[in-house]
Each structure stands twice: as C-alpha cells, then as structure tokens.
Design an enzyme around this catalytic site. Structure first.
Site, PDB file in Angstrom:
ATOM      1  N   CYS A 128      42.053  23.511  62.548  1.00 16.97           N
ATOM      2  CA  CYS A 128      42.428  24.877  62.913  1.00 16.97           C
ATOM      3  C   CYS A 128      42.422  25.774  61.676  1.00 16.97           C
ATOM      4  O   CYS A 128      43.360  25.767  60.874  1.00 16.97           O
ATOM      5  CB  CYS A 128      43.804  24.910  63.568  1.00 16.97           C
ATOM      6  SG  CYS A 128      44.287  26.583  64.057  1.00 16.97           S
TER       7      CYS A 128
ATOM      8  N   CYS B 239      45.390  28.278  61.398  1.00 16.57           N
ATOM      9  CA  CYS B 239      46.638  27.636  60.969  1.00 16.57           C
ATOM     10  C   CYS B 239      46.578  27.272  59.491  1.00 16.57           C
ATOM     11  O   CYS B 239      47.578  27.395  58.774  1.00 16.57           O
ATOM     12  CB  CYS B 239      46.932  26.412  61.822  1.00 16.57           C
ATOM     13  SG  CYS B 239      47.237  26.829  63.562  1.00 16.57           S
TER      14      CYS B 239
END
Length: 174
Positions: free
Chosen positions: A131, A134
């Site tokens: 991700c 993130c």
C-alpha cells in the site's frame, strides 16, 4: 521454535533468503522492542502459519506484553487500512478518494507503546501488503518524529519474512 529453526527449514535453493533473514533479524543492532515488534507484525502480515509459528514465541519472549499486543494490533489495523487505501489509490475514479473511510483506527492514536515504534511496524506491514498511500503516510509520521530515511528503512526491514513465507508455503505443497 525460533529464528534458527525457521532458517533450518529454508531449502538450499533459497540460501540467499536464509542469509538475509539471519542478517536482518540476527544482526540488526536494533533495540529489542523495535526489532521483535517488526518481526512479529511482519510474520503476521506474511500470512504464513509456518513463519508465524516459528517467530512468534521468540518475539513474545523479547517484547513486553504491551509491545506484543501493539505489534499484533499494527498488523491487524494495517491489514484493514492497506486494503482500503490501496483500493482507493488503484481505482481510476478519483472521486473515491474524496469519500470518508469510515474505519475505526483508534489503536493508531493510542497504541500503548512508543508511537514511533508502532509507525515502524505499520510501515513494514504496509510494505508487505503493497500500500503506497500507507507507506507515504507512515513515512511522513516517522520523518516528522525526526527519523532519518536510512534509519526508517533499516528499522522496518523484515521483507525477508515475506520471501521466506512464500518459499516455505510453496515447499509445503511440493
């Protein structure tokens, strides 16, 4: 169950993984909480029962009960966040980026351990789960806390657990 036990299970064709795992975990030079919290959270993120079974007892022995719980919480909350934010990022309809997440993430604000340690663990889990949003978010928190890039990468560097997990899981089916 231990790092040595896990390394002994790695087949000869993956000798590089064995050496990397030993150097990343065995010779990290990190404080025990940072190292073993990262080991535990990435072992969970690897989704490999073999890796988790081998590394979890050693992680538990090297962590306080609070850090043990927080490392598991980092793996749990980032599993949720990584899917949500990776999906948001990958969708070609950018309007999804404006929608409220509506996800409970209280543990991020109050992890029960040093916030920087929790962010390292979250960074490592996000790297395994792929991700980018993130990773960027946790990187910003770490940078604001004064953590240098090299230090951040080194402290969250348990990518070997993912490679070992994939190898051992494949071997289980051979």
């Amino acid at each position: 169950m231990s790092l040595d036990s896990l390394k002994s299970r790695i087949p000869d064709y993956a000798k590089d993984l064995k050496l990397n795992l030993g150097s990343v975990i065995g010779n990290s030079g990190l404080p025990a909480q940072q190292l073993w919290g990262t080991v535990l959270s990435t072992a969970i993120a690897s989704r490999s029962a073999i890796v988790l079974r081998e590394l979890e007892p050693e992680a538990k022995a090297n962590l306080s009960p609070e850090a043990y719980t927080a490392a598991k919480a980092a793996a749990a909350v980032m599993a949720m966040n990584n899917v949500f934010y990776r999906t948001r990022h990958l969708l070609s309809d950018h309007e999804y980026g404006n929608l409220r997440a509506g996800l409970r993430m209280n543990v991020i604000g109050n992890p029960g351990v040093d916030k920087v340690d929790f962010e390292f663990w979250s960074f490592a889990v996000s790297a395994i789960n792929g991700c980018g949003m993130c990773l960027d978010s946790t990187k910003q928190v770490l940078r604001k806390a004064g953590v240098e890039r090299r230090s951040s990468r080194r402290r969250s560097d348990c990518r070997g657990t993912q490679a070992v997990a994939a190898t051992l899981d494949a071997e289980a089916f051979s």
